[in-house]
Design an enzyme around this catalytic site. Sequence first.
Site, short mmCIF file in Angstrom:
data_model
loop_
_atom_site.label_atom_id
_atom_site.label_comp_id
_atom_site.label_asym_id
_atom_site.label_seq_id
_atom_site.Cartn_x
_atom_site.Cartn_y
_atom_site.Cartn_z
N GLU A 131 50.56 31.80 60.58
CA GLU A 131 51.74 32.64 60.38
C GLU A 131 51.33 34.11 60.20
O GLU A 131 51.91 35.02 60.79
CB GLU A 131 52.45 32.11 59.11
CG GLU A 131 53.77 32.72 58.83
CD GLU A 131 54.52 31.97 57.71
OE1 GLU A 131 54.23 30.78 57.45
OE2 GLU A 131 55.40 32.60 57.12
N ARG A 132 50.31 34.31 59.40
CA ARG A 132 49.87 35.69 59.10
C ARG A 132 49.22 36.35 60.31
O ARG A 132 49.40 37.55 60.53
CB ARG A 132 48.91 35.67 57.90
CG ARG A 132 49.65 35.32 56.63
CD ARG A 132 48.77 35.00 55.45
NE ARG A 132 49.63 34.58 54.34
CZ ARG A 132 49.21 33.97 53.25
NH1 ARG A 132 47.92 33.69 53.09
NH2 ARG A 132 50.06 33.63 52.31
#
Length: 389
Positions: A243-244
């Site tokens: 996600e990051r």
Amino acid sequence: MIQRFGEEHEAFRKTVRAFADKELAPHVDEWERDEMFPDWVFKRAGELGILGAHYPEDHGGSGGDYWFSVAKGEEYLHIGSGGVAMGLLVQSDMATPCISDLGTREQIEEFLVPALRGERIAAIGVSEPGAGSDVAGISTVARKVGGDYVVNGAKTYITNGTRASFITLLCKTDPEAGYGGISILLFPTDTKGFSVAKKLKKIGNHASDTAELVFEDCRVPARYLLGEEGKGFYYLMQNFQTERLIAAVGAVAGSQAALDRSVQYARDRVAFGKPILKREVWQHRLVDLYTEVEAARQLTYHAVDCYNHERYVQRTQLSFDTVKKVSMAKLYVAEVADKVMDECLQLHGGMGYIEETFIARAWRDQRLLRIGGGTSEVMRYAIAKILGF
Ligand SMILES: Cc1cc2nc3c(=O)[nH]c(=O)nc-3n(C[C@H](O)[C@H](O)[C@H](O)COP(=O)(O)OP(=O)(O)OC[C@H]3O[C@@H](n4cnc5c(N)ncnc54)[C@H](O)[C@@H]3O)c2cc1C
């Protein structure tokens, strides 16, 4: 020079760019006003093979490596709507990677394959009214009752939340067991007792829907448990890296697009008899920003190299060193993007403050980067831990 994108990646990039330019960009203003892009966008992205490009073929994907996802993330940001990019990235890079990693054959067929086709909309449910950064502080509980889990609790700030067909849901299966009492359930939203309590109004990312969700005695079959019971926290920490990383990729592309458009504006805008771009003060400021964006891109690409090697070549869990680099990329890029958008808005003068301009939207959309998917403070906290401070 390191060759990261081969011919296949570039061909895929063209497909994404054509989709973004021809099928998304013409509608973006309307979707921003409506505060939601339509469901067909997921379906179309699925049909074109965009959502599943970096997933294995037997999971409904095309078998590509992570650089396909990077190409996609970069191209989405050209349309100038963080909201559309966010909704699509939650579908393919935030709510679904852990299903590919941990899912049973039945879970993959029932949830992942239709999500990558864009036929089932996915959301990820972690944050709650009482706990965001402190993930272990969640209070949504899933109690085992016979062959089911009975879920009670609430989630908030959930992207795609008003229309998701299922939620990759973090809950406590053993509230007394701390980190070891957290699990992930695949939660179909047609389950009795589930409701969307509120669609949240945001300062940016207007084209994506964000919701507060309520779970009241919702029974889901135990076969919807993802991986092993009690390991959800650790699974989520791996999923967070994906996600990051994609957030960092998108933010670099968004910053680059804002800079390029701003230079064009400064070339055309004349003040005191010459274009603003001919003022040395602006040339130097822009040079500094181009340099910082390039540094942010290289740090992000380095993190992608590490991630891609471990996930797609070695097929292992991510090492602490890669987690550190992903966290550094997310932290650094978010701060650079903040500066870039603010300076670009300044360069536009009054035009930068007018609602419908590209830069005004980019400025408010990018503000989420220092908050979503782990705040900048949480990134520093994670990096400090890995550095042994
Ligand atoms: C538009 C939008 C979309 C989102 N989409 C999703 C989604 O799809 N799914 C989902 O689960 N969540 C989603 N989120 C939630 C997001 O991930 C959280 O907002 C974020 O993790 C921060 O949590 P919080 O808001 O509870 O802030 P808090 O945890 O309450 O933090 C408040 C402040 O305290 C700081 N802080 C907290 N702990 C520490 C510490 N130990 N040291 C120093 N400072 C600290 C934080 O950095 C922050 O500045 C979304 C949020 C937004 C705004």
